[in-house]
Design a protein around this motif. Structure first.
Motif, PDB file in Angstrom:
ATOM      1  N   VAL A 157      39.061  27.483  51.310  1.00 59.07           N
ATOM      2  CA  VAL A 157      40.141  28.029  51.942  1.00 59.07           C
ATOM      3  C   VAL A 157      41.208  28.955  51.234  1.00 59.07           C
ATOM      4  O   VAL A 157      41.745  29.924  51.843  1.00 59.07           O
ATOM      5  N   GLY A 158      41.188  28.444  50.019  1.00 55.07           N
ATOM      6  CA  GLY A 158      42.120  29.296  49.170  1.00 55.07           C
ATOM      7  C   GLY A 158      41.882  30.713  49.007  1.00 55.07           C
ATOM      8  O   GLY A 158      42.606  31.655  49.018  1.00 55.07           O
ATOM      9  N   LYS A 159      40.259  30.987  49.073  1.00 57.01           N
ATOM     10  CA  LYS A 159      39.873  32.189  48.991  1.00 57.01           C
ATOM     11  C   LYS A 159      39.907  33.100  50.240  1.00 57.01           C
ATOM     12  O   LYS A 159      40.613  34.258  50.273  1.00 57.01           O
ATOM     13  N   VAL A 160      40.257  32.479  51.492  1.00 62.55           N
ATOM     14  CA  VAL A 160      40.258  32.645  52.642  1.00 62.55           C
ATOM     15  C   VAL A 160      41.830  33.176  52.961  1.00 62.55           C
ATOM     16  O   VAL A 160      42.280  34.498  53.311  1.00 62.55           O
ATOM     17  N   LYS A 161      42.565  32.540  52.367  1.00 65.16           N
ATOM     18  CA  LYS A 161      44.115  32.868  52.237  1.00 65.16           C
ATOM     19  C   LYS A 161      44.483  34.057  51.212  1.00 65.16           C
ATOM     20  O   LYS A 161      45.262  34.864  51.781  1.00 65.16           O
ATOM     21  N   THR A 162      43.697  34.117  50.222  1.00 66.37           N
ATOM     22  CA  THR A 162      43.914  35.303  49.331  1.00 66.37           C
ATOM     23  C   THR A 162      43.311  36.677  50.064  1.00 66.37           C
ATOM     24  O   THR A 162      44.046  37.571  49.690  1.00 66.37           O
ATOM     25  N   VAL A 163      42.194  36.683  50.713  1.00 67.79           N
ATOM     26  CA  VAL A 163      41.855  37.698  51.441  1.00 67.79           C
ATOM     27  C   VAL A 163      42.719  38.132  52.689  1.00 67.79           C
ATOM     28  O   VAL A 163      43.183  39.321  52.756  1.00 67.79           O
TER      29      VAL A 163
END
Length: 303
Positions: free
Chosen positions: A173-179
């Motif tokens: 989820v953190g990676k999705v937010k970064t994207v």
């Protein structure tokens, strides 16, 4: 996760700013003629805990987090308080919630908030201690007789698996937010310098394409816990949100693939609709994921 109260998680890095615990004992004072009074132990006082929190728009929605805490207080229920290492502190009620806004935007929305959460022990009888005779009998048994039944061994493994899966979901989820944030930054850059944005676009595309497998694996791991009645509802909701996020990231990857110089701004602008859908999916995922983390912390995954 540093600690969990009911289904409310406190993250050491982003939220948690301090914990103060107060314990004590009550003594009755008996006066004596011609001498100093003496004290008689009456009982222990209820434990009190104060949690200091810092909520900032850089890593959460301060208004939403305060509303979540306020809603928990208004339920007037005893909530299990467990540290991230599994140390169960007991059941506590939210006695008081104080908040101080430190920063707002032009519309008055909170950007930074300091909050203090006062907890008071709910009380109740302590769990019974094992009888000495039973403990002595157990100590005399051979080591092989003390093994946990197969069902309990599986229970311990599933507890660890749930905690690991929750951590895995949080990571992806953190990676999705970064994207999402990177796509928005590139869109702003494309408005000023399309060539520079085009140069950075392959890096974004690589991150987007790498997310779909991670979201798929996380969803498959979460589906394993749908067999437990106490977890099924939350596990299904998390799985559905992960599936939606996967579809969104796949759509973004297809949209950005093969982007030419004159298409950068238009394609990044089109990504905003996808980003909006992804943010909705992540918001819908937050509450059930916190619930699963709480149940893992208090070992509540039995059917």
């Amino acid at each position: 996760m540093y600690a969990v109260l009911g289904n409310i998680e406190f993250d050491l890095i982003s939220y948690f700013d301090g914990l103060e615990q107060r314990s004590g004992s009550d003594f009755a004072e008996h006066g004596r003629i011609g001498g100093k009074p003496v004290l008689q132990f009456v009982g222990d006082k209820l434990d009190e805990i104060r949690i200091d929190l810092v909520l900032h728009a850089a890593y959460c929605q301060p208004d939403e987090e305060l509303q979540k805490l306020q809603a928990a207080r208004l339920q007037h229920q005893a909530l299990a308080f467990v540290l991230g290492n599994g140390d169960y502190k007991g059941r506590f009620v939210i006695a008081e919630l104080q908040s101080t806004g430190r920063q707002t935007d032009r519309s008055g929305s909170l950007l930074a908030v300091e909050a203090q959460l006062s907890l008071r022990e709910y009380g109740g009888d302590a769990p019974p201690k094992p009888k000495p005779a039973l403990a002595k009998a157990a100590a005399s048994l051979p080591a092989g007789k003390l093994k946990l039944p197969a069902g309990l061994e599986r229970f311990k493994a599933d507890i660890a698996g749930l905690a690991k899966t929750v951590a895995q979901v949080k990571s992806v989820v953190g990676k999705v937010k970064t994207v999402i944030n990177t796509a928005r930054e590139l869109r702003q850059l494309a408005g000023r310098d399309p060539a520079a944005a085009l140069e950075k676009l392959p890096g974004l595309l690589k991150e987007v394409q790498a997310l779909a497998p991670g979201l798929q694996v996380s969803g498959e791991q979460m589906a394993k816990f749908e067999q437990y009645s106490k977890l099924a509802g939350d596990a299904v909701r998390v799985g559905q949100s992960l599936q939606q996020a996967k579809l969104n990231m796949t759509a973004m990857g297809r949209l950005l693939a093969g982007t030419q110089a004159g298409q950068v701004l238009d394609k990044l602008a089109a990504c905003e609709e996808i980003n909006g859908r992804s943010e909705v999916a992540l918001r819908e995922l937050a509450e059930p994921l916190a619930g699963l983390a709480a149940k893992a912390a208090v070992r509540r995954i039995l059917r």
